[in-house]
Design an enzyme around this catalytic site. Structure first.
Site, PDB file in Angstrom:
ATOM      1  N   GLN A  37       0.856  -1.183   0.000  1.00 34.77           N
ATOM      2  CA  GLN A  37       0.000   0.000   0.000  1.00 34.77           C
ATOM      3  C   GLN A  37       0.899   1.243   0.000  1.00 34.77           C
ATOM      4  OE1 GLN A  37      -3.620   0.054   0.485  1.00 34.77           O
ATOM      5  NE2 GLN A  37      -3.701  -2.161   0.287  1.00 34.77           N
ATOM      6  N   ASP A  80      -6.797 -11.828  -3.001  1.00 32.84           N
ATOM      7  CA  ASP A  80      -6.022 -10.585  -2.957  1.00 32.84           C
ATOM      8  C   ASP A  80      -5.285 -10.401  -4.289  1.00 32.84           C
ATOM      9  OD1 ASP A  80      -4.942  -8.220  -2.045  1.00 32.84           O
ATOM     10  OD2 ASP A  80      -3.485  -9.141  -0.689  1.00 32.84           O
TER      11      ASP A  80
END
Length: 384
Positions: free
Chosen positions: A141, A272
């Protein structure tokens, strides 16, 4: 005209019908044992190979993208093509997942998913992963866009998303009680992820998190004197945990440990997955504006951090059995039933009369033969 599949084992999510039959249109009309079958002249009979089975359509509540697409592209047409590709993995319900980015980019992504959802029955929610996380636990992220939990901002984003945000990954240690209570009161599931919170603070009721994002990954770990968020996930009976069953993000042995501690009713298999899924190895891809290279089945940033997965869901279905020793019935719980129950998807998740005809036809090796979405069949192409 109804469609009919007969003389097949059906794993319904609430039991197993041996040598059964399934009659369906866009919804399941009848299901039962072959001995109770009554012929109807207008049935369209679908022939299946010996040893084939039926399982509910899979539900992935954590997928960023694949096949050259990413949720953050904010591209309605691209999202619809992505959903079509996911059907060839056995998926029938999906939560497109965002990533930590600018507020404007997140808004654009939410608006596009909401627009696509108006005409795409596969899109059942949105998973907001970030930006309300711990920058020290960012993983893939982008840390420069991490912000503190902001209830007013979230409410605006929920409006942009037409109320579709059902799951939020956040760092409890960066949050206040007002943020958690606000989301909880809106019916949004709070998930601890990208977090360094202490187990003891989590376990003393100082959080409303009822879900743990990608168990073991980018969270405080099980240690001798601090069980961490991982410990909170595996030791707290009511908590649902996500598992990336690719054998890369988590070793099979640790997945088995989670299964033994949690049981099949509290685990949700996720991919994911990111843009590079479905592409050739060593091709350059990206995630959140960051360069990603796929090698040996793992997607990594240039700094070596894992950047989501390239896992296909049908493989995850087989892997969760292989890694844990779970039965097919238990695998169905972890890939369909649990997700539907947690997020109130009452028309899917199990095969029962009146529910949507969302299911998979698998051969005796559990390869996907055909995916049915609202009764419409789509032949599988590639599941490697």
């Amino acid at each position: 005209m109804a469609k009919l599949i007969k003389n097949i084992d059906i794993y319904t999510g609430v039991g197993v019908v041996k040598n059964g039959f399934l009659r369906f249109s866009n919804k399941i009309e009848e299901i039962g044992e072959a001995k109770a079958f009554v012929t109807k002249g207008d049935d369209q009979v679908i022939t299946v190979p010996k040893g084939a089975i039926i399982v509910p359509g899979f539900i992935d509540v954590h997928t960023h993208g694949g096949y050259g697409f990413d949720t953050m592209d904010a591209d309605v047409d691209g999202l619809n093509r992505f959903m079509e590709n996911l059907r060839r993995e056995g998926l029938t319900s999906v939560f497109p997942t965002t990533i930590t980015q600018t507020k404007d980019n997140i808004k654009k992504a939410l608006v596009s998913v909401a627009e696509a959802a108006k005409n795409n029955s596969m899109i059942r929610g949105i998973h907001l992963e970030g930006p309300f996380i711990n920058a020290d636990m960012n993983g893939a992220q982008p840390a420069e866009y991490v912000i503190r939990p902001d209830l007013a901002l979230f409410k605006n984003w929920q409006k942009d998303a037409d109320g579709l945000i059902k799951l939020v990954t956040y760092a409890p240690e960066k949050s206040g009680s007002a943020f958690e209570a606000g989301l909880h009161n809106m019916g949004v599931v709070l998930s601890a992820g990208h977090t360094n919170q202490s187990y003891f603070k989590m376990n003393k009721g100082q959080t409303l998190a009822s879900h743990v994002t990608h168990l073991y990954n980018r969270q405080s770990q099980l240690e001798g004197r601090e069980p961490g968020v991982t410990g909170y996930g595996v030791l707290t009976p009511s908590i649902k945990v996500e598992v990336i069953a690719d054998g890369v993000h988590v070793s099979p042995e640790m997945i088995k440990l989670a299964y033994q501690l949690k049981g099949a009713k509290n685990i949700e298999v996720i991919t994911d997955s990111m843009r590079a899924k479905g592409q050739k190895e060593n091709e350059v891809s990206e995630l959140g504006g960051q360069k990603v290279i796929v090698k040996n089945g793992a997607a990594r940033l240039e700094n070596g951090h894992l950047a989501g997965s390239v896992l296909k869901y049908i493989l995850a279905f087989r892997n969760i059995q292989k890694f844990t020793g779970a039965s097919i019935e238990e695998a169905v719980l972890m890939t369909s039933v649990n997700q539907a129950r947690e997020f109130g998807l009452n028309d899917v998740g199990s095969l029962e009369v009146g529910k949507r005809a969302n299911f998979n036809l698998l051969n005796s090796d559990q390869d996907l033969l055909e995916n049915f979405l609202d009764g419409d069949g789509l032949k599988a192409v590639d599941q490697k």
